[in-house]
Design an enzyme around this catalytic site. Structure first.
Site, short mmCIF file in Angstrom:
data_model
loop_
_atom_site.label_atom_id
_atom_site.label_comp_id
_atom_site.label_asym_id
_atom_site.label_seq_id
_atom_site.Cartn_x
_atom_site.Cartn_y
_atom_site.Cartn_z
CD GLU A 1 -1.84 2.34 1.57
OE1 GLU A 1 -1.26 3.13 0.78
OE2 GLU A 1 -2.19 2.64 2.70
CB CYS B 1 -1.85 6.77 2.39
SG CYS B 1 -3.05 5.73 3.30
#
Length: 503
Positions: free
Chosen positions: A261, A296
């Site tokens: 990720e 993020c």
């Protein structure tokens, strides 16, 4: 292992964490000194710094614990995990105070960081009854003379590597999945924020069988064994794109499986009928500036229909004018420092580039002085109608600055939103459910919000992960558990069906 909130106090000087290997806490002569990003020269505490041998010992402990743990049913593992998480919030105030100081985020965000770990853990336990389910493929007379059972099996030793920004919460998206799937785990904590997360994970690990859950902190040069040891079956890494490439390169030597990720360059698309009342503007503002922009899944680019541009800029400006930059533990602070001096320099350079290019850059709030002078603080900013080749548009800022980009047609908005390296999340802001579905389904990313964006409204039951260079693999839900398993097929011959086959 853990101090009470009173013992920890408000300054956190002297906080010390060790490694946790095979059910034993282990301290090291060499340590990581954890700097306070808001107060230059202040050390929050010390974390153990693992040697290559410590890392090898952790892998060996996890390997030894794996057979017994994986042999349990998923419901039995869930029961053990429920016991292990019980009471994890008792020291949350102290954990949050430590995390605020080592990370820089405001105290409330640090408290939520630890809370989300517990929420994600318990949601994972809720899918325990799905983990051991099987599927049987029946005999096909005249074609396939076997019945085949499709089941799932764990992988072995798993390494989880998490970043500094929301370390405890992000670990909650992978750790319970890996354990419930039947794996033993090594958690590698981030070097700049190792203290609070090590405390939390060790409290859980102490209630599980020795070796099932281990904690490692230390310098990157000693960590290769967490990836390249042939006894490590998989790594799950959350971090930057360059970091993800490095993980893949290292893992390729031993064919270790990888889930990545790697952040994103999320687009928020505001159509001409977007609702821009205080509630929606508050949501958008939070999606940009929470954790000083260091999330993020924050919005990184805002595309707005040209007819709503001035209204949006006015709404964000009104909120930016109320920002109070300061120390994360201080009353009244609404935005803390960036975590590192390097990130501060990167964001400052990006803002200066936009100014030099003639973009309309508007900065807000006052930099703090006194013992905070020289900390990793940066004024939040908006960049209005920048050239699309500027780094504030093309790169993930991971800081409190956002480009506001006008568009004239829906097709233009979708094209420019998708014209980026990443594909983690996106959002559509509109009063029309039909428009939301139409535009949202065209965004190339793993998760889309409607009239919202960002971590506070993430459905923690749903699979989460990126497309393109934002990574691959999924966290959360049963899909997150399956990411730590493999399929197994067992075929049984049916004698009658075999005899009836043409020869």
């Amino acid at each position: 292992m853990s101090e009470t909130a009173e013992a920890v106090g408000t300054t956190m000087q002297g906080v010390r964490t060790g490694l946790y290997i095979g059910g034993q806490e282990r301290f090291t002569d060499e340590v990581l000194k954890v700097a306070d990003p808001g107060k230059p020269g202040v050390i929050v505490g010390e974390a153990a710094s693992a040697s290559a041998q410590d890392v090898a010992d952790a892998v060996a402990a996890a390997k030894a614990a794996y057979p017994a743990w994986s042999a349990l049913s998923a419901t039995d593992r869930a029961a053990a995990m429920a016991t292990a998480i019980a009471g994890i919030g008792d020291d949350r105030d102290a954990d949050a105070a430590i995390l605020s100081q080592e990370n820089g985020k405001i105290r409330f965000e640090a408290w939520v960081d630890a809370l989300v770990f517990e929420i994600r853990w318990n949601l994972t336990l809720g899918v325990a009854d799905q983990v051991d389910t099987t599927q049987t493929l029946p005999v096909v007379p005249g074609a396939i003379p076997v019945s085949t059972e499709i089941a799932y099996q764990s992988l072995g030793v798993v390494t989880l590597i998490v970043p500094f920004n929301w370390p405890i919460a992000i670990l909650g998206a992978s750790l319970p999945n890996a354990l419930l799937a039947g794996n033993s785990v090594i958690v590698k904590v981030p070097p700049t924020t190792p203290l609070a997360i090590a405390r939390v994970v060790q409290r859980v690990a102490e209630k599980l069988p020795a070796g099932v859950l281990n904690v490692i902190s230390g310098k990157d040069e000693n960590m290769s064994g967490l990836i390249q040891n042939p006894d490590v079956a998989k790594i799950s890494f959350t971090g930057s794109v360059p970091g993800g490439k490095r993980m893949m390169e290292m893992a390729s030597k031993t064919l270790t499986r990888v889930t990545l990720e790697l952040g994103g360059n999320d687009a928020a698309v505001l159509l001409d009928d977007a609702i821009l009342d205080d509630e929606h503007l508050d949501r958008l503002f939070a999606s940009i500036y929470d954790t000083t922009g260091q999330i993020c899944m924050n919005a990184k680019r805002v595309f707005v229909h040209r007819s709503r541009m001035d209204e949006l800029v006015a709404g964000l400006t009104a909120r930016l004018e109320k920002v109070v930059l300061g120390y994360g533990l201080d009353e009244g602070t609404t935005m803390g420092p960036l975590n590192s001096g390097a990130q501060k320099a990167f964001v400052a350079d990006m803002i200066q580039e936009a100014k030099d290019a003639g973009a309309d850059v508007r900065e807000f709030a006052e930099l703090p002085g006194g013992d905070l002078a020289g900390g990793n603080f940066i004024r939040p900013a908006i960049v209005i109608d920048p050239a699309l080749n500027l780094r504030v548009v093309t790169q993930e800022q991971f800081g409190p600055v956002i480009p506001i980009i006008p568009f004239d047609t829906e097709e233009e908005a979708v094209r420019e939103a998708n014209d980026t390296w990443g594909g983690l999340c996106g959002s559509v802001w509109t009063a029309s459910p039909e428009s939301a579905q139409r535009v949202g389904s065209q965004l190339v990313c793993g998760y889309v919000w409607v009239n919202d964006h960002g971590a506070p409204r993430l459905d923690l039951r749903a699979p989460f992960g990126g497309m393109k260079s934002s990574g691959f693999g999924r966290e959360q839900g049963i899909e997150g558990v399956r990411d730590f398993q493999d399929t197994r097929a067992i075929a049984t011959i049916d004698p009658e069906a075999l005899a009836a086959m043409p020869h």
